[in-house]
Design a protein around this motif. Structure first.
Motif, PDB file in Angstrom:
ATOM      1  N   VAL A 155       2.113  10.152  -5.000  1.00 22.40           N
ATOM      2  CA  VAL A 155       2.437  11.479  -4.455  1.00 22.40           C
ATOM      3  C   VAL A 155       3.841  11.953  -4.828  1.00 22.40           C
ATOM      4  O   VAL A 155       4.184  13.101  -4.538  1.00 22.40           O
ATOM      5  CB  VAL A 155       2.298  11.484  -2.907  1.00 22.40           C
ATOM      6  N   HIS A 156       4.650  11.101  -5.463  1.00 25.26           N
ATOM      7  CA  HIS A 156       6.047  11.501  -5.692  1.00 25.26           C
ATOM      8  C   HIS A 156       6.198  12.741  -6.583  1.00 25.26           C
ATOM      9  O   HIS A 156       7.138  13.515  -6.397  1.00 25.26           O
ATOM     10  CB  HIS A 156       6.860  10.316  -6.249  1.00 25.26           C
ATOM     11  N   PRO A 157       5.289  13.023  -7.583  1.00 33.73           N
ATOM     12  CA  PRO A 157       5.452  14.277  -8.344  1.00 33.73           C
ATOM     13  C   PRO A 157       5.335  15.516  -7.456  1.00 33.73           C
ATOM     14  O   PRO A 157       6.059  16.496  -7.642  1.00 33.73           O
ATOM     15  CB  PRO A 157       4.322  14.215  -9.371  1.00 33.73           C
ATOM     16  N   ILE A 165       0.839  -1.208   0.000  1.00 29.38           N
ATOM     17  CA  ILE A 165       0.000   0.000   0.000  1.00 29.38           C
ATOM     18  C   ILE A 165       0.871   1.254   0.000  1.00 29.38           C
ATOM     19  O   ILE A 165       0.590   2.231  -0.696  1.00 29.38           O
ATOM     20  CB  ILE A 165      -0.944  -0.013   1.221  1.00 29.38           C
ATOM     21  N   LEU A 166       1.957   1.216   0.778  1.00 31.16           N
ATOM     22  CA  LEU A 166       2.870   2.371   0.843  1.00 31.16           C
ATOM     23  C   LEU A 166       3.495   2.658  -0.515  1.00 31.16           C
ATOM     24  O   LEU A 166       3.641   3.832  -0.901  1.00 31.16           O
ATOM     25  CB  LEU A 166       3.958   2.103   1.891  1.00 31.16           C
ATOM     26  N   GLN A 201       8.445  18.481  -5.948  1.00 26.63           N
ATOM     27  CA  GLN A 201       8.282  19.928  -6.052  1.00 26.63           C
ATOM     28  C   GLN A 201       8.587  20.651  -4.744  1.00 26.63           C
ATOM     29  O   GLN A 201       8.709  21.879  -4.727  1.00 26.63           O
ATOM     30  CB  GLN A 201       6.856  20.262  -6.499  1.00 26.63           C
ATOM     31  N   LEU A 202       8.715  19.906  -3.651  1.00 27.81           N
ATOM     32  CA  LEU A 202       9.033  20.514  -2.367  1.00 27.81           C
ATOM     33  C   LEU A 202      10.481  20.984  -2.335  1.00 27.81           C
ATOM     34  O   LEU A 202      11.319  20.530  -3.123  1.00 27.81           O
ATOM     35  CB  LEU A 202       8.798  19.505  -1.236  1.00 27.81           C
ATOM     36  N   SER A 203      10.787  21.866  -1.424  1.00 31.05           N
ATOM     37  CA  SER A 203      12.168  22.306  -1.239  1.00 31.05           C
ATOM     38  C   SER A 203      12.973  21.184  -0.595  1.00 31.05           C
ATOM     39  O   SER A 203      12.418  20.211  -0.062  1.00 31.05           O
ATOM     40  CB  SER A 203      12.214  23.556  -0.356  1.00 31.05           C
ATOM     41  N   ARG A 247      11.552  18.112   1.821  1.00 30.15           N
ATOM     42  CA  ARG A 247      11.649  16.711   1.375  1.00 30.15           C
ATOM     43  C   ARG A 247      12.257  15.841   2.461  1.00 30.15           C
ATOM     44  O   ARG A 247      11.826  14.699   2.689  1.00 30.15           O
ATOM     45  CB  ARG A 247      12.458  16.623   0.084  1.00 30.15           C
ATOM     46  N   ILE A 248      13.276  16.363   3.135  1.00 33.64           N
ATOM     47  CA  ILE A 248      13.907  15.604   4.224  1.00 33.64           C
ATOM     48  C   ILE A 248      12.922  15.406   5.375  1.00 33.64           C
ATOM     49  O   ILE A 248      12.766  14.294   5.915  1.00 33.64           O
ATOM     50  CB  ILE A 248      15.173  16.340   4.721  1.00 33.64           C
ATOM     51  N   ILE A 249      12.228  16.487   5.751  1.00 33.05           N
ATOM     52  CA  ILE A 249      11.273  16.398   6.873  1.00 33.05           C
ATOM     53  C   ILE A 249      10.112  15.465   6.546  1.00 33.05           C
ATOM     54  O   ILE A 249       9.742  14.598   7.356  1.00 33.05           O
ATOM     55  CB  ILE A 249      10.747  17.808   7.225  1.00 33.05           C
ATOM     56  N   SER A 250       9.549  15.614   5.343  1.00 33.29           N
ATOM     57  CA  SER A 250       8.375  14.799   4.996  1.00 33.29           C
ATOM     58  C   SER A 250       8.718  13.329   4.894  1.00 33.29           C
ATOM     59  O   SER A 250       7.949  12.469   5.332  1.00 33.29           O
ATOM     60  CB  SER A 250       7.769  15.298   3.681  1.00 33.29           C
TER      61      SER A 250
END
Length: 311
Positions: free
Chosen positions: A22-24, A14-15, A28-30, A34-37
């Motif tokens: 959600v990878h696109p 499922i993951l 787009q994140l800074s 990206r590290i935090i999420s």
């Protein structure tokens, strides 16, 4: 293949689907987010997995399970994500630096060639003015026209050599005469050498042919010698060729400082790779007194011997 294995299949299945969706948006994140999420997502999955494990096998070894599921995975992902982001940042900065250096080198080369073209054009304009202002005898007029044509031909040759270098060409493998190719390259780079007050001394004495693509050969050695010229401001570059029964060797020596040469050698790795595709080999010797490049090619035939010096 115990219970933990069977629990992991639906969780990470499922993951995987969720991450694929959600990878696109993730990309787009800074870098910071990206590290935090990624770390927070790992923590959530780890807590969920630990809850399933505790409900399945009971509360034994809770501390060990907590460290194994909740502490280690998020920490590992955080370190891994931070490393990836830093490496990508360094690579991006390096690419921008290389592009800026190449753009500057091209601009300098263009300025040097422009200066070199201006000399014959100035001479041609002078003779045109003489032809327009003074009544001249037929022989004198013919002499002036001859000089005028020679100067314009020389300017055109410089432009054609530059365009031949800049224009991409179709890859063809054929016999190459190093005695013909290296003088063309050195003549093209002579304006740039003059601009940097660099003396190029060549001793071309090989008498055989090699097999390869002419455009790639010229492109690679133009880049290599051009970088040496830019780094060897005010010094001398020596270019020699020699041969054995089976090989032709090209040696390029420069007194460029060692730190600059190590950086430049890495930048020229693409040119070295092109040379290797033509069944050539490259060796580099860097010392405090300068750097020497050794190029080796398999020889084929034997043309005439010549010695040429550019200064």
């Amino acid at each position: 293949m115990d219970l933990g294995f069977y629990l992991s299949i639906p969780i990470y299945g499922i993951l995987s689907i969720f991450l694929w969706k959600v990878h696109p948006h993730f990309l787009q994140l800074s870098s910071k987010y990206r590290i935090i999420s990624s770390t927070m997502l790992t923590l959530i999955v780890s807590i969920f997995t630990l809850t399933l494990v505790l409900n399945t096998i009971g509360a034994g070894h809770t501390l060990d399970l907590f460290i194994a599921y909740v502490f280690v995975p998020p920490l590992g992902v955080a370190i891994h994500a931070y490393t990836i982001e830093m490496v990508e940042k360094i690579l991006l900065q390096r690419q921008l630096f290389i592009k800026a250096e190449k753009r500057e080198a091209v601009e300098q080369m263009g300025a040097a060639i422009s200066h070199e073209i201006r000399n014959p054009l100035t001479t041609a304009i002078g003779f045109l003015e003489l032809l327009n202002k003074e009544p001249l005898e037929s022989d004198k007029r013919k002499q002036y026209l001859t000089i005028l044509k020679e100067e314009l031909d020389f300017a055109e040759k410089i432009i054609q050599d530059y365009l031949a270098y800049s224009k991409p060409s179709v890859e063809t493998s054929k016999e190459l005469n190093i005695q013909e190719e290296l003088p063309i390259i050195l003549k093209l780079l002579q304006p740039l050498a003059n601009y940097y007050s660099v003396e190029i001394i060549s001793n071309l004495s090989s008498m055989s042919l090699i097999e390869g693509d002419r455009a790639k050969f010229q492109h690679s050695f133009i880049n290599i010698i051009k970088n040496l010229i830019v780094m060897s401001d005010g010094s001398t570059i020596f270019i020699n060729t020699e041969e054995t029964k089976t090989n032709i060797f090209i040696t390029i020596n420069s007194s460029t400082p060692m730190i600059q040469m190590k950086t430049m050698t890495l930048d020229m790795s693409i040119d070295f790779g092109i040379i290797k595709t033509m069944k050539g080999s490259v060796q580099t010797k860097i010392t405090e007194n300068g750097t020497t490049y050794y190029f080796s090619f398999r020889s084929m035939k034997t043309p005439l011997k010549c010695i040429i010096s550019f200064s």
